[in-house]
Design an enzyme around this catalytic site. Structure first.
Site, PDB file in Angstrom:
ATOM      1  N   ALA A 506       0.846  -1.202   0.000  1.00  0.00           N
ATOM      2  CA  ALA A 506       0.000   0.000   0.000  1.00  0.00           C
ATOM      3  C   ALA A 506       0.878   1.248   0.000  1.00  0.00           C
ATOM      4  CB  ALA A 506      -0.944  -0.006   1.197  1.00  0.00           C
ATOM      5  N   ARG A 645      -1.976   6.862   8.236  1.00  0.00           N
ATOM      6  CA  ARG A 645      -3.160   7.335   7.528  1.00  0.00           C
ATOM      7  C   ARG A 645      -3.914   6.123   6.978  1.00  0.00           C
ATOM      8  NH1 ARG A 645      -2.895  10.175   1.762  1.00  0.00           N
ATOM      9  NH2 ARG A 645      -4.962  11.124   1.623  1.00  0.00           N
ATOM     10  N   LYS A 716       0.674   3.163   6.967  1.00  0.00           N
ATOM     11  CA  LYS A 716       1.584   2.115   7.447  1.00  0.00           C
ATOM     12  C   LYS A 716       0.897   0.781   7.169  1.00  0.00           C
ATOM     13  CE  LYS A 716       2.194   3.750  11.816  1.00  0.00           C
ATOM     14  NZ  LYS A 716       2.908   3.908  13.120  1.00  0.00           N
ATOM     15  N   GLY A 719      -1.522  -5.237   6.733  1.00  0.00           N
ATOM     16  CA  GLY A 719      -1.978  -6.556   6.285  1.00  0.00           C
ATOM     17  C   GLY A 719      -1.588  -7.678   7.226  1.00  0.00           C
ATOM     18  N   GLU A 720      -0.483  -7.521   7.896  1.00  0.00           N
ATOM     19  CA  GLU A 720       0.012  -8.603   8.747  1.00  0.00           C
ATOM     20  C   GLU A 720      -0.006  -8.237  10.232  1.00  0.00           C
ATOM     21  OE1 GLU A 720       3.394 -10.675   6.220  1.00  0.00           O
ATOM     22  OE2 GLU A 720       3.628  -8.519   6.256  1.00  0.00           O
TER      23      GLU A 720
HETATM   24 MO1  MOS Z   1       3.147 -11.833   3.493  1.00  0.00          MO
HETATM   25  S1  MOS Z   1       3.861 -13.505   4.449  1.00  0.00           S
HETATM   26  O1  MOS Z   1       4.554 -10.888   3.386  1.00  0.00           O
HETATM   27  O2  MOS Z   1       2.488 -12.324   2.038  1.00  0.00           O
END
Ligand code: MOS
Length: 760
Positions: A506, A645, A716, A719-720
């Site tokens: 992103a 953001r 920032k 996703g993880e």
């Molecule tokens: Mo993630 S494990 O960086 O797709």
């Protein structure tokens, strides 16, 4: 006319732009691709864990109806190793020797006119193995630890000395299980050659990585390879590397001179595309009586395939976690005869945070201190490794806002204090953090004669919302309604993009889209500023406002013109500009950002060097434990997130929910089980149990914080983030409910019952 009411679409809640395509079945995933003359490849996998193929009988398969080719190590052409990329070395090329290194290794491939004929022929292949005694356990005396440049140790101060001198100490071993990514979409590759040119539809998180890897494997020009993946079907890290089945699909097509489709079965998904390796972690904390951390020692062991290297950043999170002067965080990998592990959502961080945040909870009880107070007291005001101030940090707001929403301060924190009927009720919290990562990326933006925009980059959308947030960003940067912007991705013919991984896309792609869009508007400004016929004559980029496809002089809104009018008068079909984003800190001083349709210089922090901060969060969890049945249910989750953001509150919330659902699975259910001979025994969704709706309560996601100061787009990666820390928050709640500490994931029924029966 005033521009005061101009509101950026970025930051609002928007539905996915590709949502309708997905729910109507109109989205084309790699598995959906069909081509004229398509043949089908089926893989045969080793049933032994270690040894050699003595003999492989393929005659019956070759004579089976509809078979086009049977390829084994005996007749396979030489395939060159893939490149060493920024992500490390490539997996080994397939079918290059008789050596078997793990259960499920590809040992033969059948290509036939139909998938049924390929499967029938594959069943006729007979293999005689020489079986060696596999190494499948850390305790095997034949193992030795691997150290290589991709897994640095972190050492500051003298952790051992400080532990010895600490007022209060905790010391324990925590373990996590092997986990397997289980995206709904089976990984598929469709390959077709035209001379030395190759087109590949592939389930991947990195089209350019697949292109470069296949070019190396077959010794052809990467410029002749095109990789397509407009929709992925989930990946969670499984699509970061170019696995042998991708190479084999291309090989099958080359050998048979036919387009070939290869789809992994669900069972093959467990052995062919990586998994989260198990870990054994010794974690010790030392603290003063009033709760100041004096030492963190984190020594952990995790598994590695017999011949494959990959980088598992398990110690990084510990090193950068708390303001503690004495830290030793060391990760070592042990080679085993197992299917090669790889990255799985928050690799390293999900495992490491389980140990660290469980230990912090244990310390809070040892000190008689609220776990939030303990964490706030040891908050890292600066990056503890570099001493540099964070580019953004709202972690303490996460603790405060999350605790308020959860009602944390009013809770009775005594273990086994709360019951709901016969269920034990417990509460736990944990800190979550992710290391910042943002590689460089390119994107191209164009505005066409009809006034619509096309923006694209060879990135992917693995379900994270890339299509949607990039459409929104481009709409704001160009001053167009989102309906007038088309965002394209998933094609290696588009500008070079990094993998969608490390929660970095992103930011990387958002900044590239911004760079391209700003330069595109600048190109329009350059067209009109000397144009006597333009009402915008003499304008400058910093003096205009873009909105509704129209450029206006900000101080004199009566002077305006649409993009379409400008293109028409200049006889142009489109203007098109490619832009590039650099990693934070390398951004150029001429970078502009767009706010309310106006172009303003991006002012990176002027107060000297900063540590690029990743996202932070605080999780709060309520569990209910049935002590008789050993079942743990997560009843409530509140997660407060500092993601800088937030680009789209709806897709961002979905990312956090997805991470928590994965975390509930990791904490309570998920475990890839192998027998003593190293064979995987639960390679189906019936036996490898993932969290489903019934396991997931309402999840309350709160966003706090401000745009990150180091990156123009200000976001920032999240996703993880949420799968870090959540395992510890759940384990901490289980302790609070039951009074017994479970230090191994998953917290399965047998572990809960075992812990309860050993409780005195
Ligand atoms: Mo993630 S494990 O960086 O797709």
């Amino acid at each position: 006319m005033s521009t005061a009411n101009v509101v950026d679409v970025v930051g609002t809640a928007r539905d996915r732009v590709e949502g309708r395509l997905k729910v109507t079945g109109a989205a084309t995933y790699p598995i959906d691709v069909s081509l004229p003359g398509l043949a089908y490849a089926v893989l045969v996998q080793s049933t032994v864990t270690s040894g050699r193929i003595r003999h492989i009988a393929v005659g019956a398969a070759e004579e089976s109806p509809g078979v086009l080719a049977v390829i084994t190590h005996v007749n396979a052409p030489r395939i060159a190793p893939g490149p060493v990329t920024p992500l490390g070395p490539s997996p080994l090329p397939p079918l290059q020797s008789d050596v078997v290194l793990h259960y499920g290794q590809h040992v033969a491939m059948v290509v036939a006119e139909t998938i049924e004929k390929a499967q029938a022929a594959a069943a006729l292949i007979g293999i005689e193995y020489q079986r060696d005694t596999p190494i499948v356990s850390f305790d095997d005396s034949r193992t030795s630890a691997v150290s290589h440049p991709w897994v640095p140790d972190f050492v500051r101060g003298n952790a051992a000395g400080a532990l010895g001198a600490a007022d209060v100490r905790t010391e324990a071993t925590y373990t996590t299980a092997d986990n397997t990514h289980n995206p709904i979409g089976l990984f598929a590759t469709v390959a077709s050659w035209d001379g030395d040119a190759l087109t590949v539809h592939d389930t991947t998180q990195w089209p350019h990585g697949v292109r470069d890897s296949l070019a190396a494997a077959f010794g052809v020009d990467p410029g002749g390879i095109r990789v397509l993946v407009p929709f992925v079907g989930g990946a969670f890290g499984a699509g970061l590397r170019v696995w042998p089945h991708v190479t084999l699909a291309a090989l099958a097509a080359r050998v048979t001179k036919r387009p070939v489709k290869l789809v992994l079965t669900r069972a093959q998904m467990f052995t062919s595309i990586g998994h989260r390796p198990n870990s054994v972690q010794q974690l010790s904390l030392g603290a003063t009586r009033d709760g100041r951390l004096t030492a963190i020692e984190h020594m952990l062991t995790t598994s590695l395939g017999m011949a494959e290297d990959f980088f598992n950043p398990i110690a990084h999170g510990t090193a950068e976690s708390y303001a503690c002067p004495n830290v030793s965080a060391r990760a070592r990998q042990i080679r085993l005869n197992i299917p090669p592990p790889s990255w799985m959502r928050a690799p390293g961080h999900a495992e490491g945070s389980f140990a660290l945040e469980s230990a912090m909870d244990e310390l809070s009880y040892a000190l008689g201190m609220d776990p939030i107070d303990l964490r706030v007291k040891n908050h890292a005001h600066v990056n503890p490794e570099t001493g540099l101030p964070w580019s953004s940090d709202a972690l303490r707001d996460c603790y405060r806002v999350g605790a308020e929403r959860f009602g944390w301060r009013a809770l009775d924190r005594k273990p086994r204090a709360v019951r709901h009927g016969h269920l034990l009720v417990g509460y736990g919290m944990a800190r979550a953090a992710l290391i910042a990562y943002q590689p460089s990326c390119r994107a191209v933006a164009s505005i066409r004669r009809d006034g619509s925009a096309v923006v694209c980059s060879g990135a992917t959308d693995i379900g994270s919302g890339t299509y949607t947030v990039m459409t929104m960003l481009a709409a704001d940067y160009l001053g167009l309604p989102v309906e007038r912007v088309h965002f394209g991705l998933g094609d290696s013919a588009m500008p070079t993009a990094p993998q969608e991984g490390g929660s970095g896309l992103a930011g990387a792609l958002g900044n590239a889209v911004q760079a391209a869009c700003v330069d595109l508007v600048r190109a329009f400004v350059n067209r009109v500023t000397d144009d006597p016929e333009s009402p915008l004559k003499g304008c400058r980029l910093d003096g205009i406002t873009v909105r509704d496809g129209r450029m206006r002089i900000t101080d004199d809104p009566s002077r305006s013109e649409t993009y379409a009018e400008i293109l028409a008068r200049h006889g142009l079909d489109e203007l098109r500009i490619e832009g590039e984003s650099a990693p934070p800190g390398e951004a150029s001083s001429s970078t502009m950002i767009v706010q309310d349709g106006r172009f303003i210089p991006f002012t990176a922090p002027s107060t000297g060097a900063r540590a690029h901060a990743g996202a932070f969060a605080a999780h709060f969890v309520e569990v209910r434990v049935d002590a008789d049945l050993g079942t743990v249910r997560v009843a409530r989750v509140v997660t407060a997130v500092d993601g800088g953001r937030i680009l789209n509150t709806k897709t961002a919330r979905s990312q956090i929910i997805g991470g928590i659902v994965g975390g509930i699975g990791m904490a309570l259910l998920e475990e890839t089980v192998s027998d003593r001979s190293g064979r995987l025994v639960n390679t189906s969704l019936g036996e490898y149990v993932v969290a489903v709706n019934a396991d997931v309560p309402d999840i309350d996601v709160l966003f706090v914080g401000r745009p990150d100061s180091m990156t123009p787009v200000g976001s920032k990666g999240i996703g993880e983030l949420a799968i870090t820390g959540i395992g510890a928050a759940i384990a901490n709640a289980v302790y609070n409910a039951t009074g017994t500490r479970i230090r191994s994931l998953p917290i399965s029924i047998d572990r809960v019952l075992g812990a309860a029966s050993s409780r005195t």
